[in-house]
Design a protein around this motif. Structure first.
Motif, PDB file in Angstrom:
ATOM      1  N   GLY A 137      32.790  40.990  36.061  1.00  0.00           N
ATOM      2  CA  GLY A 137      34.253  40.818  36.429  1.00  0.00           C
ATOM      3  C   GLY A 137      33.832  39.006  35.651  1.00  0.00           C
ATOM      4  O   GLY A 137      34.838  38.481  35.063  1.00  0.00           O
ATOM      5  N   ILE A 138      32.991  37.963  36.205  1.00  0.00           N
ATOM      6  CA  ILE A 138      32.627  36.670  35.846  1.00  0.00           C
ATOM      7  C   ILE A 138      33.264  36.996  34.338  1.00  0.00           C
ATOM      8  O   ILE A 138      33.309  36.287  33.010  1.00  0.00           O
ATOM      9  CB  ILE A 138      31.128  36.360  36.278  1.00  0.00           C
ATOM     10  N   ILE A 165      42.012  39.197  33.820  1.00  0.00           N
ATOM     11  CA  ILE A 165      43.431  39.887  35.298  1.00  0.00           C
ATOM     12  C   ILE A 165      42.461  41.278  35.715  1.00  0.00           C
ATOM     13  O   ILE A 165      41.881  41.152  36.696  1.00  0.00           O
ATOM     14  CB  ILE A 165      44.417  40.180  34.952  1.00  0.00           C
ATOM     15  N   ILE A 166      41.525  41.997  34.997  1.00  0.00           N
ATOM     16  CA  ILE A 166      40.865  42.879  35.050  1.00  0.00           C
ATOM     17  C   ILE A 166      39.015  42.151  35.595  1.00  0.00           C
ATOM     18  O   ILE A 166      38.853  42.727  37.047  1.00  0.00           O
ATOM     19  CB  ILE A 166      40.242  43.559  33.986  1.00  0.00           C
ATOM     20  N   GLY A 167      38.804  40.913  35.390  1.00  0.00           N
ATOM     21  CA  GLY A 167      37.579  40.616  35.795  1.00  0.00           C
ATOM     22  C   GLY A 167      38.095  39.707  36.475  1.00  0.00           C
ATOM     23  O   GLY A 167      37.217  39.882  37.815  1.00  0.00           O
ATOM     24  N   GLY A 168      38.988  39.548  37.349  1.00  0.00           N
ATOM     25  CA  GLY A 168      39.418  39.183  38.956  1.00  0.00           C
ATOM     26  C   GLY A 168      39.475  39.727  39.806  1.00  0.00           C
ATOM     27  O   GLY A 168      39.117  39.749  41.088  1.00  0.00           O
ATOM     28  N   ALA A 169      39.590  41.037  39.402  1.00  0.00           N
ATOM     29  CA  ALA A 169      40.129  42.295  39.788  1.00  0.00           C
ATOM     30  C   ALA A 169      38.687  42.539  40.147  1.00  0.00           C
ATOM     31  O   ALA A 169      38.617  43.302  41.246  1.00  0.00           O
ATOM     32  CB  ALA A 169      41.006  43.428  39.525  1.00  0.00           C
ATOM     33  N   ALA A 181      35.164  35.254  32.320  1.00  0.00           N
ATOM     34  CA  ALA A 181      34.544  34.020  30.705  1.00  0.00           C
ATOM     35  C   ALA A 181      35.313  34.513  29.612  1.00  0.00           C
ATOM     36  O   ALA A 181      35.116  33.472  29.029  1.00  0.00           O
ATOM     37  CB  ALA A 181      33.323  33.168  31.295  1.00  0.00           C
ATOM     38  N   THR A 182      34.574  35.466  29.078  1.00  0.00           N
ATOM     39  CA  THR A 182      34.779  35.394  28.081  1.00  0.00           C
ATOM     40  C   THR A 182      35.878  35.884  27.188  1.00  0.00           C
ATOM     41  O   THR A 182      36.734  34.895  26.000  1.00  0.00           O
ATOM     42  CB  THR A 182      34.183  37.545  27.875  1.00  0.00           C
TER      43      THR A 182
END
Length: 170
Positions: free
Chosen positions: A73-74, A114-118, A78-79
């Motif tokens: 997720g990070i 948003i997917i990474g945050g999830a 970041a990307t």
């Protein structure tokens, strides 16, 4: 009163002789001498206690999945942020006679962030839950040591030039 003190002393001495394992932060397990054990060494020690071994393996797999989700997720966040900051989503056109350009700017697509945050949010309960499994596995192993401990007395004959004796170790 003497019986209670004697029972307490024997219980504490049994605990001192066992090779208890302790848990410290980050999923690290230490033995009685405060030496860090690798996960393979812990699995070898827990091999005789199948319930403790399965709990330990479940805890380690939860730790692995939690780390994969968290760091994945990070990485996605970041990307997406780096790509969004380094790309120009504006178009310029010259309608009509070409003297007054029209500039259209589009927002950066934040779906991947948003997917990474999830993924980060989903990893939090997993990372909170894995120490409980590892601690319960170590508790079952330590309980098994106390239950299965049977002292083996050892008798040794001691002799020197002036004396002779018998030493009994419990």
């Amino acid at each position: 009163m003497k019986q209670i003190v004697t029972c307490l002393f024997l219980t504490l001495s049994l605990t001192a002789f066992s090779q208890q394992l302790t848990y410290k932060s980050g999923g690290t397990v230490y033995n009685a001498e405060n030496k860090r054990l690798s996960s393979d060494e812990v699995r070898q020690l827990l091999a005789n206690n199948s319930e403790a071994l399965s709990l330990y393996n479940a805890g380690r797999s939860k730790k692995t999945w939690g780390n994969v989700l968290f760091y994945g997720g990070i990485g996605l966040v970041a990307t997406n942020l780096i790509i969004g900051m380094n790309t120009d989503n504006s178009t310029t056109s010259y309608p009509g006679n070409g003297y007054y350009p029209s500039v259209k700017s589009e927002r950066t697509n934040m779906t991947v962030a948003i997917i990474g945050g999830a993924l980060i949010v989903a990893s939090i309960p997993i990372k909170i839950g894995y120490p409980k499994k590892i601690k319960s596995a170590l508790a079952k192993y330590n309980e098994g040591l106390v239950e299965n401990y049977s002292p083996a007395p050892k008798a040794t004959l001691l002799a020197s030039t002036n004396q002779i004796g018998l030493r009994i170790e419990f």
